[in-house]
Design an enzyme around this catalytic site. Structure first.
Site, PDB file in Angstrom:
ATOM      1  N   LYS A 177       0.836  -1.212   0.000  1.00 40.13           N
ATOM      2  CA  LYS A 177       0.000   0.000   0.000  1.00 40.13           C
ATOM      3  C   LYS A 177       0.866   1.256   0.000  1.00 40.13           C
ATOM      4  CE  LYS A 177      -1.526  -1.716   3.769  1.00 40.13           C
ATOM      5  NZ  LYS A 177      -2.197  -2.050   5.053  1.00 40.13           N
TER       6      LYS A 177
ATOM      7  N   GLY B 173      -7.094   3.585  10.857  1.00 31.95           N
ATOM      8  CA  GLY B 173      -7.760   2.331  10.509  1.00 31.95           C
ATOM      9  C   GLY B 173      -7.902   2.076   9.012  1.00 31.95           C
ATOM     10  N   THR B 174      -7.182   2.838   8.187  1.00 31.56           N
ATOM     11  CA  THR B 174      -7.329   2.649   6.732  1.00 31.56           C
ATOM     12  C   THR B 174      -6.889   1.248   6.280  1.00 31.56           C
ATOM     13  OG1 THR B 174      -5.210   3.783   6.478  1.00 31.56           O
ATOM     14  CG2 THR B 174      -7.180   5.072   6.016  1.00 31.56           C
ATOM     15  N   GLY B 175      -5.764   0.787   6.841  1.00 28.79           N
ATOM     16  CA  GLY B 175      -5.245  -0.528   6.428  1.00 28.79           C
ATOM     17  C   GLY B 175      -6.193  -1.647   6.831  1.00 28.79           C
ATOM     18  N   CYS B 176      -6.734  -1.546   8.056  1.00 29.59           N
ATOM     19  CA  CYS B 176      -7.675  -2.573   8.542  1.00 29.59           C
ATOM     20  C   CYS B 176      -8.910  -2.598   7.643  1.00 29.59           C
ATOM     21  CB  CYS B 176      -8.130  -2.259   9.965  1.00 29.59           C
ATOM     22  SG  CYS B 176      -6.802  -2.165  11.164  1.00 29.59           S
TER      23      CYS B 176
ATOM     24  N   THR C 182      -7.206   9.314   9.001  1.00 27.76           N
ATOM     25  CA  THR C 182      -6.934   8.063   8.283  1.00 27.76           C
ATOM     26  C   THR C 182      -6.696   6.904   9.254  1.00 27.76           C
ATOM     27  OG1 THR C 182      -4.597   8.666   8.193  1.00 27.76           O
ATOM     28  CG2 THR C 182      -5.942   9.187   6.240  1.00 27.76           C
TER      29      THR C 182
END
Ligand SMILES: Nc1ncnc2c1ncn2[C@@H]1O[C@H](COP(=O)(O)OP(=O)(O)O)[C@@H](O)[C@H]1O
Ligand SMILES: Cc1ncc(COP(=O)(O)OP(=O)(O)O)c(N)n1
Length: 276
Positions: free
Chosen positions: A178, A216-219, A214
């Site tokens: 990412k 928690g974007t990856g989760c 942003t």
């Protein structure tokens, strides 16, 4: 009587009391995408938009028993892992994935929260690579995680491609590195998530949203991919829909708390409904 088959997804991850990341983000995302969500909690974190204020890991047997309970009864079409915290949990969860024969496995190799808190013990990185990666369909590291997994310092897209090849060689069929932490995306206004399928690279580009919200974007991104896999989408479709889900969630992020606020988990569904 005809019965409707409900897609089911499991998240094995930590709890975020603030509701923006971890189990809470995953379950909201599953629900928004029409998937029945289940959870196996690995740790309780004391967290809000200002950061992580405490981490309380559960006994590893407690996590394993949750996985066993849902796997043996409700069934799992796809699963994701998030914060696993230590090597013991990684080994137990890997054994269970093998035992149940689960194949749609998305591994988000969560290591450090944006504020710097440790969500994976350093000596557990090897267990992630040795035990869990060979069972993963997709692994979704951010740039610092890809660096920690490979020892490659990532400055350019070519560095990223090299890291993706390295991670792919550890077992996962697909790797998405990412681009949220890419300094260059700030000046270009464009974020690229790099997808590698073991043969070819695809740049998944999107507009970089100027926001501090942003958390928690990856989760949320990996949960959306998992939900789409549970519904039977192909991997490229699931990743593309996951990207649209997180883009909407960031563009309409919520002005909550005094720090890095959560994304908006219902923005994607609201947009879909507007198209009807
Ligand atoms: N400011 C932003 N604008 C648009 N998309 C973003 C932004 N920040 C992160 N993303 C997207 O959110 C997802 C998670 O990215 P990233 O921040 O790199 O991961 P993590 O949350 O694991 O650190 C990726 O799909 C990335 O492209
Ligand atoms: C319980 C828990 N799990 C994972 C994270 C990391 O979430 P992420 O999506 O990488 O976003 P940031 O926290 O880094 O903003 C977490 N914070 N808590």
């Amino acid at each position: 009587m005809t019965s409707i088959r409900i897609p089911r997804a499991l998240t094995i991850a930590g709890s975020d009391s603030g509701g923006g990341a971890g189990i809470q983000a995953d379950l909201k995302t599953f629900q928004e995408l029409g998937v029945y969500g289940m959870s196996a909690i690995t740790a309780i974190t004391v967290q809000n938009t200002l950061g992580v204020h405490g981490v309380y890991p559960l006994p590893q047997e407690a996590t394993a028993q949750q996985v066993e309970a849902v796997g043996s009864d409700l069934g799992v079409d796809a699963l994701k892992t998030g914060m696993l915290f230590h090597a013991g949990i990684i080994r137990l969860v890997s054994e269970q994935i093998r035992k149940f024969g689960w194949e749609k496995v998305v591994v988000d190799p969560v290591m450090i929260a944006k504020g710097g808190a440790e969500l994976l013990q350093p000596d557990a990185v090897q267990a992630l690579k040795d035990d869990l990666f060979p069972l993963a369909l997709i692994v979704t590291p951010n740039i610092p995680e890809a660096e920690a997994l490979t020892g490659i310092s990532i400055r350019t897209m070519e560095d990223r491609r090299e890291a993706a090849r390295h991670i792919n060689s550890l077992g996962p069929k697909f790797v998405v590195i990412k681009g949220g932490h890419d300094e260059e995306s700030v000046s270009s206004g464009q974020i690229i998530d790099l997808l590698f399928d073991g043969a070819a690279f695809t740049d998944l580009g999107s507009k970089r949203v100027q926001t501090i919200h942003t958390h928690g974007t990856g989760c949320t991104f990996s949960a959306a991919i998992t939900a789409e896999l549970a519904k039977g989408m192909s991997v490229p479709e699931a990743i593309s829909n996951g990207k649209a889900f997180i883009q909407a969630a960031i563009e309409e992020s919520l002005q909550l708390g005094q720090g890095h606020g959560p994304t908006n988990h219902w923005a994607y569904r609201r947009r879909q409904e507007m198209l009807l």
